[in-house]
Scaffold this motif. Structure first.
Motif, PDB file in Angstrom:
ATOM      1  N   LEU A  25       0.810  -1.220   0.000  1.00 25.75           N
ATOM      2  CA  LEU A  25       0.000   0.000   0.000  1.00 25.75           C
ATOM      3  C   LEU A  25       0.845   1.273   0.000  1.00 25.75           C
ATOM      4  N   LEU A  26       1.919   1.274   0.764  1.00 23.43           N
ATOM      5  CA  LEU A  26       2.720   2.496   0.907  1.00 23.43           C
ATOM      6  C   LEU A  26       3.754   2.685  -0.199  1.00 23.43           C
ATOM      7  N   ASP A  27       4.285   1.584  -0.729  1.00 23.11           N
ATOM      8  CA  ASP A  27       5.338   1.703  -1.736  1.00 23.11           C
ATOM      9  C   ASP A  27       4.942   1.116  -3.087  1.00 23.11           C
ATOM     10  N   GLY A  28       3.834   0.377  -3.110  1.00 27.72           N
ATOM     11  CA  GLY A  28       3.382  -0.207  -4.356  1.00 27.72           C
ATOM     12  C   GLY A  28       4.225  -1.376  -4.828  1.00 27.72           C
ATOM     13  N   ARG A  29       5.004  -1.968  -3.931  1.00 27.91           N
ATOM     14  CA  ARG A  29       5.884  -3.076  -4.306  1.00 27.91           C
ATOM     15  C   ARG A  29       5.557  -4.310  -3.478  1.00 27.91           C
ATOM     16  N   ILE A  30       5.967  -5.456  -3.997  1.00 29.24           N
ATOM     17  CA  ILE A  30       5.759  -6.733  -3.321  1.00 29.24           C
ATOM     18  C   ILE A  30       6.877  -6.936  -2.295  1.00 29.24           C
ATOM     19  N   ALA A  31       6.514  -7.398  -1.113  1.00 23.54           N
ATOM     20  CA  ALA A  31       7.478  -7.563  -0.023  1.00 23.54           C
ATOM     21  C   ALA A  31       8.107  -8.949  -0.027  1.00 23.54           C
ATOM     22  N   GLY A  32       8.731  -9.315  -1.120  1.00 25.11           N
ATOM     23  CA  GLY A  32       9.469 -10.574  -1.177  1.00 25.11           C
ATOM     24  C   GLY A  32      10.863 -10.369  -0.605  1.00 25.11           C
ATOM     25  N   ILE A  33      11.305 -11.262   0.228  1.00 28.47           N
ATOM     26  CA  ILE A  33      12.578 -11.105   0.919  1.00 28.47           C
ATOM     27  C   ILE A  33      13.751 -11.083  -0.052  1.00 28.47           C
ATOM     28  N   GLY A  35      13.838 -10.040  -3.169  1.00 29.59           N
ATOM     29  CA  GLY A  35      13.860  -8.743  -3.841  1.00 29.59           C
ATOM     30  C   GLY A  35      14.276  -7.621  -2.916  1.00 29.59           C
ATOM     31  N   LEU A  36      13.815  -7.675  -1.664  1.00 26.73           N
ATOM     32  CA  LEU A  36      14.204  -6.661  -0.685  1.00 26.73           C
ATOM     33  C   LEU A  36      15.688  -6.742  -0.361  1.00 26.73           C
ATOM     34  N   ALA A  37      16.209  -7.957  -0.255  1.00 24.23           N
ATOM     35  CA  ALA A  37      17.641  -8.115   0.016  1.00 24.23           C
ATOM     36  C   ALA A  37      18.456  -7.581  -1.149  1.00 24.23           C
ATOM     37  N   ALA A  38      18.027  -7.888  -2.373  1.00 22.80           N
ATOM     38  CA  ALA A  38      18.741  -7.389  -3.552  1.00 22.80           C
ATOM     39  C   ALA A  38      18.717  -5.866  -3.594  1.00 22.80           C
ATOM     40  N   SER A  39      17.568  -5.264  -3.296  1.00 17.33           N
ATOM     41  CA  SER A  39      17.494  -3.800  -3.333  1.00 17.33           C
ATOM     42  C   SER A  39      18.238  -3.165  -2.164  1.00 17.33           C
ATOM     43  N   ALA A  40      18.246  -3.819  -1.013  1.00 15.46           N
ATOM     44  CA  ALA A  40      18.953  -3.266   0.143  1.00 15.46           C
ATOM     45  C   ALA A  40      20.457  -3.207  -0.089  1.00 15.46           C
ATOM     46  N   PHE A  41      20.982  -4.182  -0.826  1.00 14.01           N
ATOM     47  CA  PHE A  41      22.415  -4.224  -1.088  1.00 14.01           C
ATOM     48  C   PHE A  41      22.789  -3.624  -2.448  1.00 14.01           C
ATOM     49  N   GLY A  42      21.785  -3.101  -3.173  1.00 12.88           N
ATOM     50  CA  GLY A  42      22.058  -2.475  -4.457  1.00 12.88           C
ATOM     51  C   GLY A  42      22.265  -3.443  -5.594  1.00 12.88           C
ATOM     52  N   TRP A  43      21.765  -4.661  -5.481  1.00 14.53           N
ATOM     53  CA  TRP A  43      21.959  -5.678  -6.508  1.00 14.53           C
ATOM     54  C   TRP A  43      20.828  -5.712  -7.526  1.00 14.53           C
ATOM     55  N   LEU A  51      14.510   1.700   2.164  1.00 13.10           N
ATOM     56  CA  LEU A  51      13.300   1.007   2.589  1.00 13.10           C
ATOM     57  C   LEU A  51      13.529  -0.501   2.656  1.00 13.10           C
ATOM     58  N   GLY A  52      14.242  -1.051   1.656  1.00 16.43           N
ATOM     59  CA  GLY A  52      14.576  -2.469   1.682  1.00 16.43           C
ATOM     60  C   GLY A  52      15.474  -2.811   2.863  1.00 16.43           C
ATOM     61  N   ALA A  53      16.456  -1.939   3.123  1.00 14.37           N
ATOM     62  CA  ALA A  53      17.351  -2.157   4.262  1.00 14.37           C
ATOM     63  C   ALA A  53      16.580  -2.075   5.581  1.00 14.37           C
ATOM     64  N   GLY A  54      15.647  -1.151   5.666  1.00 13.22           N
ATOM     65  CA  GLY A  54      14.831  -1.029   6.875  1.00 13.22           C
ATOM     66  C   GLY A  54      13.941  -2.238   7.091  1.00 13.22           C
TER      67      GLY A  54
END
Length: 136
Positions: A25-33, A35-43, A51-54
């Motif tokens: 709802l807030l970011d419009g993205r799927i909360a898959g771990i 994908g979040l790990a890849a975005s948190a580390f810049g991959w 947001l991914g790191a958080g």
């Protein structure tokens, strides 16, 4: 097993569902771990995501809090399948949390098929392991 043994799994499941819904709802993205790990580390190709790191930090902090509060949690890691998991999540276009929690809730056909395959592979793995080792 106590009469309240369902409280931790139920509350954990509710919090996972709530966090996945809020992330969508807030970011419009799927909360898959994965994908979040890849975005948190810049991959992911879009640079590092705070947001991914958080989100990942919240998962780790929540686990640390629960272990400190329960005080009898025992974690045993006997192998490191990190490369296979990372490869599998890329190959499957997501992980069990993305497909199973978020994709099923959106009735995504790709996620329904992926979750069925995840569960079938898990059932086959348990069956073969028990057959080979003789453990119950």
């Amino acid at each position: 097993m106590t009469d309240l043994s369902f409280v931790w799994p139920l509350s954990g499941g509710l919090l996972i569902g709530l966090s996945a819904a809020l992330y969508l709802l807030l970011d419009g993205r799927i909360a898959g771990i994965s994908g979040l790990a890849a975005s948190a580390f810049g991959w992911s190709g879009n640079g590092m995501s705070s947001l991914g790191a958080g989100f990942l930090g919240g998962i780790l902090a929540g686990a640390a809090f629960a272990m400190a509060w329960i005080r009898h949690a025992e974690v045993i890691v006997s192998a490191s399948p990190v490369l296979l998991v990372g490869y599998g999540t890329r190959l499957g276009s997501g992980c069990t949390s993305g497909h199973g929690v978020c994709g099923l809730g959106r009735l995504s056909p790709r996620s329904i098929v992926a979750t069925i395959l995840f569960m079938a592979a898990a059932a086959c793995t348990v069956f073969v392991k028990r057959l080979l080792t003789g453990s119950p």
